[in-house]
Every structure is written in C-alpha cells, then in structure tokens.
Motif scaffolding. Structure first.
Motif, PDB file in Angstrom:
ATOM      1  N   PHE A   1       6.424  -6.140  -4.400  1.00  0.00           N
ATOM      2  CA  PHE A   1       7.015  -7.211  -5.198  1.00  0.00           C
ATOM      3  C   PHE A   1       8.377  -6.842  -5.784  1.00  0.00           C
ATOM      4  N   ASP A   2       8.701  -5.556  -5.772  1.00  0.00           N
ATOM      5  CA  ASP A   2       9.994  -5.115  -6.298  1.00  0.00           C
ATOM      6  C   ASP A   2      10.391  -3.846  -5.547  1.00  0.00           C
ATOM      7  N   LEU A   3      11.187  -4.004  -4.530  1.00  0.00           N
ATOM      8  CA  LEU A   3      11.556  -2.876  -3.678  1.00  0.00           C
ATOM      9  C   LEU A   3      12.535  -1.914  -4.344  1.00  0.00           C
ATOM     10  N   ARG A   4      12.851  -2.150  -5.613  1.00  0.00           N
ATOM     11  CA  ARG A   4      13.682  -1.215  -6.362  1.00  0.00           C
ATOM     12  C   ARG A   4      12.854  -0.097  -6.976  1.00  0.00           C
ATOM     13  N   GLU A   5      11.537  -0.258  -7.010  1.00  0.00           N
ATOM     14  CA  GLU A   5      10.678   0.702  -7.704  1.00  0.00           C
ATOM     15  C   GLU A   5       9.725   1.393  -6.744  1.00  0.00           C
ATOM     16  N   GLU A   6       9.461   2.653  -7.056  1.00  0.00           N
ATOM     17  CA  GLU A   6       8.493   3.411  -6.280  1.00  0.00           C
ATOM     18  C   GLU A   6       7.090   2.909  -6.598  1.00  0.00           C
ATOM     19  N   CYS A   7       6.205   3.053  -5.647  1.00  0.00           N
ATOM     20  CA  CYS A   7       4.827   2.617  -5.828  1.00  0.00           C
ATOM     21  C   CYS A   7       4.115   3.525  -6.827  1.00  0.00           C
TER      22      CYS A   7
ATOM     23  N   CYS B   1       1.628  -2.063  -2.416  1.00  0.00           N
ATOM     24  CA  CYS B   1       2.762  -1.226  -2.036  1.00  0.00           C
ATOM     25  C   CYS B   1       3.091  -1.369  -0.559  1.00  0.00           C
ATOM     26  N   ASN B   2       4.353  -1.210  -0.257  1.00  0.00           N
ATOM     27  CA  ASN B   2       4.811  -1.147   1.124  1.00  0.00           C
ATOM     28  C   ASN B   2       4.591   0.290   1.579  1.00  0.00           C
ATOM     29  N   GLN B   3       3.615   0.490   2.461  1.00  0.00           N
ATOM     30  CA  GLN B   3       3.218   1.839   2.859  1.00  0.00           C
ATOM     31  C   GLN B   3       4.332   2.614   3.544  1.00  0.00           C
ATOM     32  N   SER B   4       5.122   1.926   4.370  1.00  0.00           N
ATOM     33  CA  SER B   4       6.154   2.645   5.126  1.00  0.00           C
ATOM     34  C   SER B   4       7.326   3.074   4.246  1.00  0.00           C
ATOM     35  N   LEU B   5       7.628   2.294   3.205  1.00  0.00           N
ATOM     36  CA  LEU B   5       8.747   2.638   2.321  1.00  0.00           C
ATOM     37  C   LEU B   5       8.313   3.410   1.071  1.00  0.00           C
ATOM     38  N   GLY B   6       7.043   3.287   0.703  1.00  0.00           N
ATOM     39  CA  GLY B   6       6.569   3.916  -0.529  1.00  0.00           C
ATOM     40  C   GLY B   6       7.037   3.191  -1.770  1.00  0.00           C
ATOM     41  N   LEU B   7       7.362   1.910  -1.622  1.00  0.00           N
ATOM     42  CA  LEU B   7       7.872   1.102  -2.735  1.00  0.00           C
ATOM     43  C   LEU B   7       6.921  -0.048  -3.022  1.00  0.00           C
TER      44      LEU B   7
END
Length: 192
Positions: free
Chosen positions: A153-159, A144-150
C-alpha cells in the motif's frame, strides 16, 4: 389529521434514536463499499467503480483527502497514517469528555452519571466511524510485496514483517489487537 400523524412519526424517528442508528448503518455500508476498491483487485463496471469512489468520503480517512495532499509536500507515509488514525479516536474521546463534563450546570456528583453515559455513547459512535479506516490501514501493514520487500500500500516503506523487532511491526500489531480485534469484543461485551 394526516399532517399531525406524519409530524408525530418524524418526531418519534428522531427522538427514539432510530435516526442515529440509520445514519450509522448507512455510513457503515458506504465504508465497507469504499474499502472494496483497495481489498479486491476486480475490474469493476464504471458505474459501480464511481459509486465506490464517491463512497470514499464515508471512510473517514481524512488524511487521503485532496486537501491534505495539497498541504503536505510529500503526503503521509503508511506509518504516519496509522499513527494518526489510531490516536484520533482516543484524542476525540478525551475532548468529548472534557466538553461534556463542562456542559452540565449541576453539581459534579449529580452530573457525573449523565456525563459518563453521554461520553460512552459518543465514544462508541467515534469508534464506529473510525473502525473501518483504522482496521484497513493497520491490517495493510501485513500486505507486502515479496519481491521488493516493501509494503504493497506504500512502496516508500519497508515491510514491517521483515523486521519483527521494529517499532512499525510492534505498533501495527498493537493497533490490530486494539481495533480490528478489540472493538468487536468491546461491543459484544457491552451487548451481553
């Protein structure tokens, strides 16, 4: 003479199962090589990068091929890709069993052991082919991208890690237990 010797070696290679073993090893090598692009953030030399890109065909991630991207207006999300890739080997195995059980002209009792053997071999080949793609997609649910919470591999979805009681987290964990953990245990158990 020499032609008969070569012909005999050729027959032995294909009838002894060595061709299937060689094919599985080559596919496995290319699947691993193709996954390095996603796993390692390295500035690869152009020749190496093009080899890895061409090896993507061996990954059997059919959902990321250009044809599917053209058919689907928005593409598959990570969750949809995981669902399809996790269920595909099971569906293919059921279809194989249905076909194999109908091909043998013998009576049911006589053909069942042979059908079972063919089914097990075919299922192992299907698992082997799908294993890298399903493992990569299922394990990427934890990146997960910690700063975005996404998802990375797919920045359209929440972690899914931020909602451990949700379906995505539960399904990703189940798929990780079945494929990256369960398939090697199954193969080890069959070998000993």
């Amino acid at each position: 003479g020499s032609f008969e010797r070569v012909r005999g070696e050729f027959r032995e290679f294909f009838s002894g199962g060595r061709a299937v073993t060689m094919f599985k090893c080559l596919v496995g090598m290319y699947q691993i090589l193709a996954s390095w692009l996603d796993v390692f953030t390295v500035n690869w030399p152009e020749n190496t990068r093009s080899l890895m890109v061409s090896a993507n065909a061996a990954r059997l991630d059919l959902l990321s091929l250009p044809g599917f991207a053209c058919i689907l207006p928005r593409g598959f999300t990570h969750s949809e890709r995981l669902l399809v890739l996790a269920l595909a080997p099971m569906i293919i195995s059921m279809l194989l069993f249905a076909v194999l059980s109908r091909l043998q002209p013998m009576t049911y009792a006589k053909r069942m052991p042979r059908v079972y053997d063919q089914f097990c071999n075919a299922t192992l080949v299907v698992l082997f082919l799908f294993y890298p793609a399903v493992s990569l997609v299922s394990l990427s649910a934890y990146s997960c991208n910690q700063s975005l919470g996404l998802l990375s591999f797919d920045l359209r979805e929440e972690c899914p890690l931020y909602d451990t009681s949700g379906f995505d987290f539960a399904f990703s964990t189940a798929v990780v237990l079945v494929y990256p953990v369960g398939v090697p245990i199954l193969i080890y158990a069959l070998m000993v």
